[in-house]
Enzyme design. Sequence first.
Site, PDB file in Angstrom:
ATOM      1  N   ASP A 129       0.799  -1.219   0.000  1.00  0.00           N
ATOM      2  CA  ASP A 129       0.000   0.000   0.000  1.00  0.00           C
ATOM      3  C   ASP A 129       0.834   1.273   0.000  1.00  0.00           C
ATOM      4  OD1 ASP A 129      -2.197  -1.598  -0.034  1.00  0.00           O
ATOM      5  OD2 ASP A 129      -2.378  -1.652   2.135  1.00  0.00           O
ATOM      6  N   GLU A 130       2.114   1.133  -0.254  1.00  0.00           N
ATOM      7  CA  GLU A 130       2.972   2.307  -0.396  1.00  0.00           C
ATOM      8  C   GLU A 130       3.272   2.486  -1.881  1.00  0.00           C
ATOM      9  OE1 GLU A 130       4.077   4.142   2.212  1.00  0.00           O
ATOM     10  OE2 GLU A 130       2.921   2.921   3.615  1.00  0.00           O
TER      11      GLU A 130
END
Lengths: 278, 278, 278, 278
Positions: free
Chosen positions: A222-223
């Site tokens: 999720d980065e």
Amino acid sequence: MSSTILLIHCPDQPGLIYKITQVIFQHNLNIISNGEFVERNFNHFFMRTEFSGTVNEEDFLQKLKTILPSDAFIKLSVRQKRDVAILVTKEHHCLSDLLTRNAFNELDANIQCVISNHQNLQDLTSKFDVPFYFVPADGLEREQHEEKVSHVLRQYNPEFLVLAKYMRILSPSFIRKFNNRIINIHHSFLPAFVGANPYHQAYDRGVKIIGATAHFVNDSLDEGPIIAQSVIPVAHSHSAKEMAQAGRDVEKIVLARSLKLVLSDSVFVYRNRTIIFD
Amino acid sequence: MSSTILLIHCPDQPGLIYKITQVIFQHNLNIISNGEFVERNFNHFFMRTEFSGTVNEEDFLQKLKTILPSDAFIKLSVRQKRDVAILVTKEHHCLSDLLTRNAFNELDANIQCVISNHQNLQDLTSKFDVPFYFVPADGLEREQHEEKVSHVLRQYNPEFLVLAKYMRILSPSFIRKFNNRIINIHHSFLPAFVGANPYHQAYDRGVKIIGATAHFVNDSLDEGPIIAQSVIPVAHSHSAKEMAQAGRDVEKIVLARSLKLVLSDSVFVYRNRTIIFD
Amino acid sequence: MSSTILLIHCPDQPGLIYKITQVIFQHNLNIISNGEFVERNFNHFFMRTEFSGTVNEEDFLQKLKTILPSDAFIKLSVRQKRDVAILVTKEHHCLSDLLTRNAFNELDANIQCVISNHQNLQDLTSKFDVPFYFVPADGLEREQHEEKVSHVLRQYNPEFLVLAKYMRILSPSFIRKFNNRIINIHHSFLPAFVGANPYHQAYDRGVKIIGATAHFVNDSLDEGPIIAQSVIPVAHSHSAKEMAQAGRDVEKIVLARSLKLVLSDSVFVYRNRTIIFD
Amino acid sequence: MSSTILLIHCPDQPGLIYKITQVIFQHNLNIISNGEFVERNFNHFFMRTEFSGTVNEEDFLQKLKTILPSDAFIKLSVRQKRDVAILVTKEHHCLSDLLTRNAFNELDANIQCVISNHQNLQDLTSKFDVPFYFVPADGLEREQHEEKVSHVLRQYNPEFLVLAKYMRILSPSFIRKFNNRIINIHHSFLPAFVGANPYHQAYDRGVKIIGATAHFVNDSLDEGPIIAQSVIPVAHSHSAKEMAQAGRDVEKIVLARSLKLVLSDSVFVYRNRTIIFD
């Protein structure tokens, strides 16, 4: 007639635009659109040029190299449909949106296949005559499962992977094979929540806005550099389930919009940020 | 050190960026930011360049003229605070916003004076040590009143007029004196409403969104090239008065944002549209 | 277990909530959610109550009538999937969205059929096993064409008609048969544009925001009580075609959201406004 | 004529609305607006009623207690301006907004005083004839400084504290004295950033949206039940400083909107969420 896209980024120095556009002019290429940006914190120069005309690629790149810093990034590509594979789990909303857009020729993509660790979306995919690969993960180590996924992908050799609500973490070694070529869609909230059941967390905290973030995947799921974001308002009267539905509506639009940007070579990645020429 | 802004627009032709940046390069000027855009319907070219370095203005413009089409628009200006006069009627929200931003040096403006056909905002203006001119319109023809306003303006010779909820129509002859230099803020709705009491009309129709449009003024008060727009959601439970308050909140932010664009020479006007380099 | 929805609207008077909830309480019905609103301009009272429990409908309505003004609107309905027919022309985006949501059981609708004056969307509709009726309009008077459409509709007797980009004007006599039961999706702009090629008009005016309005259809196609609205930002760099794509993304989300509200009996219509209990 | 607001929350049970509105009806009070909500996770009932008429407070509350669960929360208050104290540090935008709204009677507040640990905003505050207290924190322990702030507050006994960009952490013991009566405005991002220089973090990550969250303060500065949130889009071309300016525009509007809700007794706090009757 097809056009060509030139991407350049390098340390800034005086005269870059002049020197680059001189090369373009001298090759009798006609600029259709042009954008530059200098990131001031690092004095780094970005330029995206789309031009028409027949380009002698070897000579053209050679000339560019002589005028640019030696560590310059240069990419030349014809504007055309890009090969894309889609990974999904159970939720249909992003896949439905991509398949229907594609069926009416609104994505600049050639969707080669859909791969999933569940069978829920097989029927939907088949309606649109796209190959669906069920690659179950049960009882497998992460690397074992990824190897099976990679086996399918090697048949197609896609340029981009789209994680259209693919709920599994990818290993760093898998991600490295598709550096800045994996696009993920992630729910987002103000304030942000991590971990399981984000919509229940959002409900518990009583957020008034729900969002979605499309981003390139780097080391963790999720980065990674953000491509597009949007939000939708919610209220205390919405259940966690209704918040999730609102979130899905944002997710599918944001994912499609980010794909449009990526597939038209409009997105640079630099130091975990995107520079976007829209 | 101060920077200089070069604005050019002209019919598009091959090599424009190359030729213009060559002139900049040969004058040892250092480009800080650069933007181009070609409007495809009319094949019209726009370029905004901000650069540092000492420019020999006469020689520089002369060189540009030799390489540009004869009907090219060229404007060269130093980046600095611009002289602004503000016209208001009774509502304070936009004026309050501009005066407080200016008091903390957040506008690139030198607010020379405030002119109003009512006295409501005299106290507010005085708090910020800005001259306030009460120019009543009662019993006057439109042109008579405008002549009195013009009389005040001639003392200050402002570059831009800001209509911060100035509820009077300006005559074409007045507007022509400030061609594309008058910025107005206008309520807007989906669907749009014209005439008196727009918020009551919006309430009666049950709109779910209220907006605001900042635009240059041309022949009529509420037309002219759009600079910025924004919206805010409303609901059936909001009264017309509450809708008006929501609208005011949008108006003041949109007006300030559009002023920031205009005062930094980031806005071209071309055929009733704006081209904005943000 | 299924729930029941009670809708009431009538002139306001003291004690209405007390008297209505007394009837509900005395019938041993359990309120799940309750909302009231008094429109202050006309002092008109609105109430939506959802309750569980077995209701003796005849007795219940009789009791309500004795305590309510004689001109009160009362509607009692079980919460269940509503029968819906969809009318389309050529554009797929709203239909794609509704069909895929419905395939995954996310609409509270039973989509009975799709009717179109063109064949473009026949393949798409067939993928989802929904009957498609091609009813060409060429060479027909408006009433003749509507009679053919009505002939199809009579087979299904839908509760609601959804105009999912149906680009034809409906006659007043057709609309009257579905009073406040036709939902249309309409592009909207700030400022609003009417007539042909709205996106070209929006481009020409250089709007910065594009929106969509879902509304009930009354006498004319694009008027009628507004159910939901939303917007998306655009820029001068977007072509009219790109603005249209952005508009389609908003349209499909707004239409789906408004259907959710209508199909759950959450929308009152009163004097050309909606009162929505969300 | 002034109206009265009744707030009730308690465990849900059948007949609550009926029983409460019966008491209101029997006291000859006329409901102006009414809202209920049942939080389904905990089956907890919320009701806000605004009514006109003369109420015998003692008798009215006594009757309500007999029909409500023993642990019910009941609050009765006359709608009137509420006493508010504002705490600031150096940034003016929220204070400017509140002072100018208040000067034109748009806040339902009596701003009693402004307290700051810096002197930057003294001139601004004085323009609006509001007492300004400079309470420096240099060389003081947190509790020592808070005691000096409390000393000022004791002179005024405000109902609410507004942290209008007050950049200091408040101690739990201070916060407890104003339980759910301190409103803070907090920048927010997708994804969220904590720690120093949030706008630099947001820039580094390349966010496309910047937001603001107004919330009640509980144990820590940036947590606590959310009252209102909003966002504004940004782009890679915006510097961290420009992102901060965009953020300030959102912050001041969100703070003002949340104050309007709080000062009209429209906000319940329950288990770290707000229930808002707007």
